[in-house]
Design a protein around this motif. Structure first.
Motif, PDB file in Angstrom:
ATOM      1  N   LEU A 109      -4.944   2.733  -3.420  1.00 35.28           N
ATOM      2  CA  LEU A 109      -4.221   1.478  -3.227  1.00 35.28           C
ATOM      3  C   LEU A 109      -4.115   0.817  -4.589  1.00 35.28           C
ATOM      4  N   ALA A 110      -2.900   0.474  -4.996  1.00 40.21           N
ATOM      5  CA  ALA A 110      -2.730  -0.108  -6.326  1.00 40.21           C
ATOM      6  C   ALA A 110      -1.553  -1.065  -6.354  1.00 40.21           C
ATOM      7  N   THR A 111      -1.681  -2.089  -7.183  1.00 39.65           N
ATOM      8  CA  THR A 111      -0.601  -3.041  -7.423  1.00 39.65           C
ATOM      9  C   THR A 111      -0.354  -3.113  -8.924  1.00 39.65           C
ATOM     10  N   ASP A 112       0.907  -3.105  -9.318  1.00 39.99           N
ATOM     11  CA  ASP A 112       1.256  -3.224 -10.726  1.00 39.99           C
ATOM     12  C   ASP A 112       0.647  -4.496 -11.307  1.00 39.99           C
ATOM     13  N   ASN A 113       0.137  -4.378 -12.521  1.00 38.33           N
ATOM     14  CA  ASN A 113      -0.541  -5.489 -13.177  1.00 38.33           C
ATOM     15  C   ASN A 113       0.330  -6.740 -13.251  1.00 38.33           C
ATOM     16  N   SER A 114       1.628  -6.574 -13.351  1.00 36.97           N
ATOM     17  CA  SER A 114       2.537  -7.710 -13.471  1.00 36.97           C
ATOM     18  C   SER A 114       2.794  -8.415 -12.141  1.00 36.97           C
ATOM     19  N   TYR A 115       2.348  -7.815 -11.036  1.00 33.80           N
ATOM     20  CA  TYR A 115       2.655  -8.363  -9.718  1.00 33.80           C
ATOM     21  C   TYR A 115       1.409  -8.784  -8.945  1.00 33.80           C
ATOM     22  N   HIS A 116       0.287  -8.933  -9.633  1.00 37.37           N
ATOM     23  CA  HIS A 116      -0.908  -9.432  -8.964  1.00 37.37           C
ATOM     24  C   HIS A 116      -0.680 -10.864  -8.487  1.00 37.37           C
ATOM     25  N   GLY A 117      -1.314 -11.199  -7.392  1.00 40.08           N
ATOM     26  CA  GLY A 117      -1.192 -12.545  -6.856  1.00 40.08           C
ATOM     27  C   GLY A 117      -0.098 -12.707  -5.828  1.00 40.08           C
ATOM     28  N   HIS A 118       0.657 -11.652  -5.573  1.00 44.26           N
ATOM     29  CA  HIS A 118       1.748 -11.726  -4.595  1.00 44.26           C
ATOM     30  C   HIS A 118       1.379 -11.071  -3.262  1.00 44.26           C
ATOM     31  N   LYS A 119       0.117 -10.693  -3.094  1.00 44.57           N
ATOM     32  CA  LYS A 119      -0.405 -10.127  -1.842  1.00 44.57           C
ATOM     33  C   LYS A 119       0.268  -8.803  -1.470  1.00 44.57           C
ATOM     34  N   ILE A 120       0.739  -8.085  -2.481  1.00 47.49           N
ATOM     35  CA  ILE A 120       1.374  -6.788  -2.215  1.00 47.49           C
ATOM     36  C   ILE A 120       0.353  -5.789  -1.686  1.00 47.49           C
ATOM     37  N   GLY A 121      -0.847  -5.809  -2.244  1.00 48.29           N
ATOM     38  CA  GLY A 121      -1.892  -4.909  -1.769  1.00 48.29           C
ATOM     39  C   GLY A 121      -2.233  -5.145  -0.311  1.00 48.29           C
ATOM     40  N   LYS A 122      -2.339  -6.399   0.077  1.00 54.23           N
ATOM     41  CA  LYS A 122      -2.640  -6.732   1.477  1.00 54.23           C
ATOM     42  C   LYS A 122      -1.500  -6.282   2.385  1.00 54.23           C
ATOM     43  N   THR A 123      -0.265  -6.492   1.942  1.00 46.92           N
ATOM     44  CA  THR A 123       0.879  -6.078   2.742  1.00 46.92           C
ATOM     45  C   THR A 123       0.922  -4.576   2.916  1.00 46.92           C
ATOM     46  N   LEU A 124       0.609  -3.834   1.862  1.00 44.62           N
ATOM     47  CA  LEU A 124       0.577  -2.368   1.955  1.00 44.62           C
ATOM     48  C   LEU A 124      -0.523  -1.916   2.918  1.00 44.62           C
ATOM     49  N   MET A 125      -1.663  -2.604   2.907  1.00 44.20           N
ATOM     50  CA  MET A 125      -2.730  -2.249   3.835  1.00 44.20           C
ATOM     51  C   MET A 125      -2.331  -2.566   5.269  1.00 44.20           C
ATOM     52  N   GLU A 126      -1.666  -3.679   5.484  1.00 39.61           N
ATOM     53  CA  GLU A 126      -1.198  -4.014   6.833  1.00 39.61           C
ATOM     54  C   GLU A 126      -0.168  -2.990   7.299  1.00 39.61           C
ATOM     55  N   PHE A 127       0.639  -2.504   6.374  1.00 35.70           N
ATOM     56  CA  PHE A 127       1.589  -1.442   6.699  1.00 35.70           C
ATOM     57  C   PHE A 127       0.844  -0.181   7.125  1.00 35.70           C
ATOM     58  N   ALA A 128      -0.207   0.176   6.390  1.00 36.96           N
ATOM     59  CA  ALA A 128      -0.993   1.370   6.717  1.00 36.96           C
ATOM     60  C   ALA A 128      -1.656   1.230   8.083  1.00 36.96           C
TER      61      ALA A 128
END
Length: 205
Positions: A109-128
């Protein structure tokens, strides 16, 4: 950023742009960058693991060689979990005789360094989680979603996504402790919004 508006989740494709994906200066996270740039598509094409990418459309989709940029990803693979007696299945007692139970594993699970703080990681986990519940477990035995968490990310998985830390002494001492989500007991309304999310996770398996 809002999923479905500012970015979208798609199965990894050769046309996705990976060369701009960055994990920042932390050397321990560099394997996550290397994986998405060098190995993820090969793993997917050869049925080893499947990667789902959070992508942002190009600013000008009509521009020559315009490509969707990957700003986060989650990689899933088949797995199992040895509960070591720490989590008996009360609703299926006969299954407790087996050493391991079927699971879907979040391998990366990874989020681009420039996009931290946008909850992309959480959204990807909810997708999984949704994929495991509504797709995979409907066709094959898949009781758990599991991951090998970094010790510093246990709170994210436990308090923000409802995962459980495997409660054994050996697991508590691991650098990457095993965590699991019982899909049969999932309360989709229980997850709270994540204020912080891990920069990246890499399975050691």
């Amino acid at each position: 950023m809002q999923v479905g508006v500012d970015y979208f989740i798609e199965k990894l494709h050769s046309e996705h742009q990976t060369n701009r994906f960055s994990m920042g200066p932390d050397a321990s996270l560099r394997p996550l960058k290397s994986f998405i740039q060098r190995n993820a598509l090969d793993f997917q094409q050869n049925n080893v693991a499947v990667t789902y990418a959070a992508i942002v459309p190009p600013a000008d989709p009509n521009a020559l060689h315009a490509r969707k940029r990957i700003v986060g990803y989650v990689t899933l693979t088949c797995s199992e979990i040895d509960l070591d007696g720490a989590y008996p299945l009360e609703d299926c007692e006969a299954a407790n005789r087996y050493q391991s139970i079927s699971a879907l594993k979040v391998a990366r699970l990874a989020t681009d360094n420039s996009y931290h703080g946008h909850k992309i990681g959480k959204t990807l986990m909810e997708f999984a989680i949704a994929l495991a519940v509504h797709q995979i477990s409907q066709f094959v035995g898949c009781r758990f979603l599991v991951t090998d968490s970094k010790a510093g990310s246990v709170d994210f998985y436990q308090n923000k996504l409802g995962f459980t830390l495997l409660d054994t002494e050996e697991n508590r001492q691991r650098e990457h402790p095993v965590m699991f989500l019982d899909l049969n007991k999932l309360d989709v309304e229980a997850a709270s919004d994540a204020e912080d999310e891990p920069e990246g996770e890499r399975s050691i398996a």
